[in-house]
Design a protein around this motif. Structure first.
Motif, PDB file in Angstrom:
ATOM      1  N   THR A  82      -5.062  -0.199 -18.734  1.00  0.00           N
ATOM      2  CA  THR A  82      -5.875  -0.659 -19.862  1.00  0.00           C
ATOM      3  C   THR A  82      -5.470   0.017 -21.166  1.00  0.00           C
ATOM      4  OG1 THR A  82      -7.521   1.000 -19.233  1.00  0.00           O
ATOM      5  CG2 THR A  82      -7.862  -1.248 -18.431  1.00  0.00           C
ATOM      6  N   ASP A  83      -5.105   1.304 -21.090  1.00  0.00           N
ATOM      7  CA  ASP A  83      -4.746   2.018 -22.317  1.00  0.00           C
ATOM      8  C   ASP A  83      -3.459   1.475 -22.921  1.00  0.00           C
ATOM      9  OD1 ASP A  83      -3.330   3.026 -20.076  1.00  0.00           O
ATOM     10  OD2 ASP A  83      -2.994   4.962 -21.053  1.00  0.00           O
ATOM     11  N   LEU A  84      -2.508   1.110 -22.069  1.00  0.00           N
ATOM     12  CA  LEU A  84      -1.229   0.600 -22.577  1.00  0.00           C
ATOM     13  C   LEU A  84      -1.350  -0.836 -23.079  1.00  0.00           C
ATOM     14  CD1 LEU A  84       1.307   2.142 -20.049  1.00  0.00           C
ATOM     15  CD2 LEU A  84       0.632   2.964 -22.313  1.00  0.00           C
ATOM     16  N   GLY A  88      -1.187  -4.090 -28.098  1.00  0.00           N
ATOM     17  CA  GLY A  88      -1.802  -5.247 -28.723  1.00  0.00           C
ATOM     18  C   GLY A  88      -2.289  -6.341 -27.807  1.00  0.00           C
ATOM     19  N   TYR A  89      -2.510  -6.025 -26.527  1.00  0.00           N
ATOM     20  CA  TYR A  89      -2.990  -7.045 -25.593  1.00  0.00           C
ATOM     21  C   TYR A  89      -4.474  -6.828 -25.310  1.00  0.00           C
ATOM     22  CZ  TYR A  89       1.986  -7.871 -24.778  1.00  0.00           C
ATOM     23  OH  TYR A  89       3.312  -8.154 -24.944  1.00  0.00           O
ATOM     24  N   SER A  90      -5.245  -7.906 -25.356  1.00  0.00           N
ATOM     25  CA  SER A  90      -6.693  -7.804 -25.163  1.00  0.00           C
ATOM     26  C   SER A  90      -7.122  -8.060 -23.727  1.00  0.00           C
ATOM     27  CB  SER A  90      -7.412  -8.797 -26.086  1.00  0.00           C
ATOM     28  OG  SER A  90      -6.986 -10.126 -25.806  1.00  0.00           O
ATOM     29  N   SER A  91      -6.212  -8.569 -22.904  1.00  0.00           N
ATOM     30  CA  SER A  91      -6.559  -8.872 -21.515  1.00  0.00           C
ATOM     31  C   SER A  91      -5.290  -8.835 -20.658  1.00  0.00           C
ATOM     32  CB  SER A  91      -7.224 -10.248 -21.414  1.00  0.00           C
ATOM     33  OG  SER A  91      -6.337 -11.256 -21.864  1.00  0.00           O
ATOM     34  N   PRO A  92      -5.446  -8.698 -19.350  1.00  0.00           N
ATOM     35  CA  PRO A  92      -4.274  -8.667 -18.465  1.00  0.00           C
ATOM     36  C   PRO A  92      -3.625 -10.039 -18.374  1.00  0.00           C
ATOM     37  CG  PRO A  92      -6.288  -8.685 -17.168  1.00  0.00           C
ATOM     38  CD  PRO A  92      -6.701  -8.515 -18.603  1.00  0.00           C
ATOM     39  N   ASP A 120       9.663  -1.260 -22.782  1.00  0.00           N
ATOM     40  CA  ASP A 120      10.572  -0.895 -23.868  1.00  0.00           C
ATOM     41  C   ASP A 120       9.983   0.213 -24.730  1.00  0.00           C
ATOM     42  OD1 ASP A 120      12.383  -2.742 -22.993  1.00  0.00           O
ATOM     43  OD2 ASP A 120      11.947  -4.239 -24.542  1.00  0.00           O
ATOM     44  N   GLY A 121       8.680   0.127 -24.975  1.00  0.00           N
ATOM     45  CA  GLY A 121       8.046   1.148 -25.799  1.00  0.00           C
ATOM     46  C   GLY A 121       7.906   2.474 -25.081  1.00  0.00           C
ATOM     47  N   GLU A 122       7.520   2.439 -23.815  1.00  0.00           N
ATOM     48  CA  GLU A 122       7.253   3.675 -23.073  1.00  0.00           C
ATOM     49  C   GLU A 122       8.516   4.399 -22.636  1.00  0.00           C
ATOM     50  OE1 GLU A 122       4.004   5.071 -22.500  1.00  0.00           O
ATOM     51  OE2 GLU A 122       3.860   3.646 -24.178  1.00  0.00           O
ATOM     52  N   GLN A 123       9.602   3.649 -22.402  1.00  0.00           N
ATOM     53  CA  GLN A 123      10.833   4.301 -21.947  1.00  0.00           C
ATOM     54  C   GLN A 123      11.454   5.193 -23.015  1.00  0.00           C
ATOM     55  OE1 GLN A 123      13.664   1.559 -20.196  1.00  0.00           O
ATOM     56  NE2 GLN A 123      12.664   1.702 -18.193  1.00  0.00           N
ATOM     57  N   PHE A 160       2.778   4.005  -9.864  1.00  0.00           N
ATOM     58  CA  PHE A 160       1.675   3.636 -10.759  1.00  0.00           C
ATOM     59  C   PHE A 160       0.748   4.814 -10.993  1.00  0.00           C
ATOM     60  CE2 PHE A 160      -2.482   1.830 -11.776  1.00  0.00           C
ATOM     61  CZ  PHE A 160      -2.155   0.937 -12.780  1.00  0.00           C
ATOM     62  N   GLY A 161       0.385   5.517  -9.943  1.00  0.00           N
ATOM     63  CA  GLY A 161      -0.538   6.633 -10.056  1.00  0.00           C
ATOM     64  C   GLY A 161      -0.014   7.787 -10.876  1.00  0.00           C
ATOM     65  N   ALA A 162       1.324   7.922 -10.926  1.00  0.00           N
ATOM     66  CA  ALA A 162       1.946   8.988 -11.721  1.00  0.00           C
ATOM     67  C   ALA A 162       2.082   8.606 -13.184  1.00  0.00           C
ATOM     68  CB  ALA A 162       3.310   9.332 -11.139  1.00  0.00           C
ATOM     69  N   GLY A 163       1.705   7.370 -13.519  1.00  0.00           N
ATOM     70  CA  GLY A 163       1.806   6.918 -14.907  1.00  0.00           C
ATOM     71  C   GLY A 163       3.143   6.312 -15.249  1.00  0.00           C
ATOM     72  N   ASN A 164       3.887   5.845 -14.233  1.00  0.00           N
ATOM     73  CA  ASN A 164       5.229   5.333 -14.462  1.00  0.00           C
ATOM     74  C   ASN A 164       5.347   3.818 -14.326  1.00  0.00           C
ATOM     75  OD1 ASN A 164       6.349   7.877 -14.974  1.00  0.00           O
ATOM     76  ND2 ASN A 164       6.639   8.278 -12.783  1.00  0.00           N
ATOM     77  N   ALA A 165       4.228   3.110 -14.420  1.00  0.00           N
ATOM     78  CA  ALA A 165       4.276   1.649 -14.365  1.00  0.00           C
ATOM     79  C   ALA A 165       3.089   1.065 -15.109  1.00  0.00           C
ATOM     80  CB  ALA A 165       4.281   1.162 -12.911  1.00  0.00           C
ATOM     81  N   ALA A 166       3.310  -0.086 -15.720  1.00  0.00           N
ATOM     82  CA  ALA A 166       2.234  -0.777 -16.445  1.00  0.00           C
ATOM     83  C   ALA A 166       1.408  -1.648 -15.515  1.00  0.00           C
ATOM     84  CB  ALA A 166       2.827  -1.629 -17.563  1.00  0.00           C
ATOM     85  N   PHE A 167       2.087  -2.290 -14.521  1.00  0.00           N
ATOM     86  CA  PHE A 167       1.421  -3.195 -13.596  1.00  0.00           C
ATOM     87  C   PHE A 167       1.850  -2.886 -12.174  1.00  0.00           C
ATOM     88  CE2 PHE A 167       2.000  -5.572 -17.578  1.00  0.00           C
ATOM     89  CZ  PHE A 167       0.686  -5.926 -17.870  1.00  0.00           C
ATOM     90  N   MET A 168       0.955  -3.156 -11.238  1.00  0.00           N
ATOM     91  CA  MET A 168       1.273  -2.951  -9.826  1.00  0.00           C
ATOM     92  C   MET A 168       0.533  -3.983  -8.981  1.00  0.00           C
ATOM     93  SD  MET A 168       0.524   0.324  -7.260  1.00  0.00           S
ATOM     94  CE  MET A 168      -1.265   0.332  -7.567  1.00  0.00           C
ATOM     95  N   ARG A 169       1.220  -4.542  -8.014  1.00  0.00           N
ATOM     96  CA  ARG A 169       0.561  -5.322  -6.967  1.00  0.00           C
ATOM     97  C   ARG A 169       0.343  -4.378  -5.786  1.00  0.00           C
ATOM     98  NH1 ARG A 169       0.156  -6.157  -1.485  1.00  0.00           N
ATOM     99  NH2 ARG A 169      -0.671  -8.229  -1.047  1.00  0.00           N
ATOM    100  N   ASN A 170      -0.905  -4.316  -5.304  1.00  0.00           N
ATOM    101  CA  ASN A 170      -1.192  -3.501  -4.136  1.00  0.00           C
ATOM    102  C   ASN A 170      -2.515  -3.948  -3.538  1.00  0.00           C
ATOM    103  OD1 ASN A 170      -0.843  -1.436  -2.186  1.00  0.00           O
ATOM    104  ND2 ASN A 170       0.083  -0.096  -3.732  1.00  0.00           N
TER     105      ASN A 170
END
Length: 436
Positions: free
Chosen positions: A167-169, A174-178, A194-197, A276-286
């Motif tokens: 949600t923070d990213l 600039g995104y209001s929803s997933p 691109d921004g986070e890398q 994902f839990g370490a903060g290294n991904a924006a989205f995850m399927r699980n």
């Protein structure tokens, strides 16, 4: 098997509002007492069991250790806990070897929702002992676990695929929803990555289960069914070789090494939720279990969950998962083993599992419990009522062989092969396995 009904009933009943993921966190909970413990101790105290429990994914094995310790302390029944392999395909093979060898190594075993038919002949009929308890569970799952009139397994917990997102990213970029579609996920994942890398070279847009194992069968079923590409087998015939399935698999292939790490083709559940839990991904399927684990790490308070994306007018879907507990016919302590199953599949334990480990309740009354709803946002109506898709259990005892054909072929696509060259072979091999 009635896999399509497995979670619909329990979760539809549970469709209620919950607290926000950003504020909800699992409170400290303890395993419940064992009912009638004094009588059980007098009858079975000192006996020994071996429980083939959950694998080392998230907090699942720790959950099992807590429950087994409580059961042993209350009843005097010694329980040795053995985790099954994290790879569910390897877990299937382990059980197949154990049962075919008529081994008494395990008394109580975990079974994927698609396995009861394959292993029914090796499992004790639980209906005489647990018929009353079975009535409390979703009857779709009970029917799934009833083979030839025998209740060969009791529901342990349910599962279905969901999308985790930061949600923070999303706000930062600039995104209001997933994302609602797979195309949107690709666009959003690329921009955020691109921004986070720039400050974190290990950051990627999207992670999932891409290894050649059962998890990929589950993920790919969601990709195809949500894009009009079918469900592997439709109307009794293999249907995986079609234009929409080819397009979706080639889209996923194009993302490997771009918005997903190159190593995603080796990821199982644990690798995905670790990233994902370490903060290294924006989205995850699980699966829902990863929610509880992520609440204890760097992304706590920074993520939420929703339904998986779709393509066009097709509905979002979630693959039906879930695990059952059965008693081996080769057990030397069947009655004590049944009592362990009775405890582990009871309403108080399901409530503990849901709060401690985000496990989907198979008892509708537990899904309605206020304490459960508070910490499990996937019980919100828009998530809990998502269309369910089931794996091709029409394959019966050949299901494991068919799934292997699917996930090995699809893993080849993710590793670079064009889907149009791979899907025809998968379809032909599946058709040879299907009943005529």
């Amino acid at each position: 098997m009635a896999g399509a009904l497995a979670l619909v009933a329990s979760l539809a009943v549970a469709a209620v509002g919950t607290a926000s993921t950003e504020t909800a966190a699992a409170p400290a909970v303890k395993p419940p007492n064992v009912p009638n413990a004094k009588a059980l101790k007098a009858k079975y105290g000192g006996s020994s069991l071996t429980f083939l429990g959950d694998g080392p994914v998230g907090k699942s094995h720790t959950r099992d250790k807590l429950l087994v310790a409580k059961f042993s302390a209350d009843t005097g029944i010694k329980v040795k806990l053995v985790p099954h392999p994290a790879d569910s395909s390897a877990s299937y093979s382990q059980l197949a070897r154990t049962f075919s060898g008529k081994s008494s190594a395990f008394d109580v075993v975990m079974l994927d929702v698609v396995w009861p038919g394959a292993f029914a002949q090796y499992l004790v009929n639980l209906k005489p002992a647990l018929a009353r308890e079975a009535r409390a569970h979703s009857q779709g799952i009970i029917r799934n676990n009833t083979i030839g009139g025998k209740l060969v397994a009791m529901p342990w917990f349910g599962d279905f695929g969901i999308l985790y997102y930061r949600t923070d990213l999303l706000r930062k970029y600039g995104y209001s929803s997933p994302p609602k579609t797979w195309a949107q996920l690709g666009t959003m994942a690329k921009k955020i990555q691109d921004g986070e890398q720039a400050s974190n070279p290990n950051f990627y847009g999207f992670v999932y289960q891409g290894n050649a194992y059962e998890g990929l069968t589950c993920d790919a079923l969601e990709w195809l069914a949500s894009s009009g590409g079918g469900r592997f087998v439709d109307n009794g015939k293999a249907s995986i070789n079609n234009p929409r399935a080819i397009a979706m698999m080639n889209l996923q292939r194009s993302w490997v090494g771009t918005i997903t790490p190159r190593g995603v083709t080796t990821y199982q559940e644990g690798e995905a939720d670790s990233a994902f839990g370490a903060g290294n991904a924006a989205f995850m399927r699980n699966w829902p279990y990863a929610y509880a684990k992520s609440q204890t790490g760097p992304v706590k308070g920074k993520f939420d969950v929703t339904v998986l994306p779709r393509t066009g007018s097709n509905p979002s879907v979630g693959t039906v998962g879930g695990w059952q507990l059965g008693v081996s016919t080769f057990s030397k302590n069947r009655e004590a083993a049944i009592e362990l199953v009775r405890y582990l599949t009871s309403a108080p334990v399901e409530k503990f599992n849901a709060i401690y480990n985000s496990n989907v309740p198979t008892i509708p009354a537990v899904a309605r419990d206020a304490a459960v709803r508070k910490v499990n946002p996937w019980l919100k109506p828009e998530i809990a009522n998502v269309t369910r898709v089931t794996r091709p259990t029409i394959l019966g005892t050949r299901y494991a062989q068919g799934s292997q054909i699917i996930y090995q072929g699809l893993n080849q696509i993710l590793n670079g092969q064009d889907a149009k060259n791979v899907l025809p072979g998968i379809e032909q091999r599946l058709n040879r396995l299907l009943p005529r």
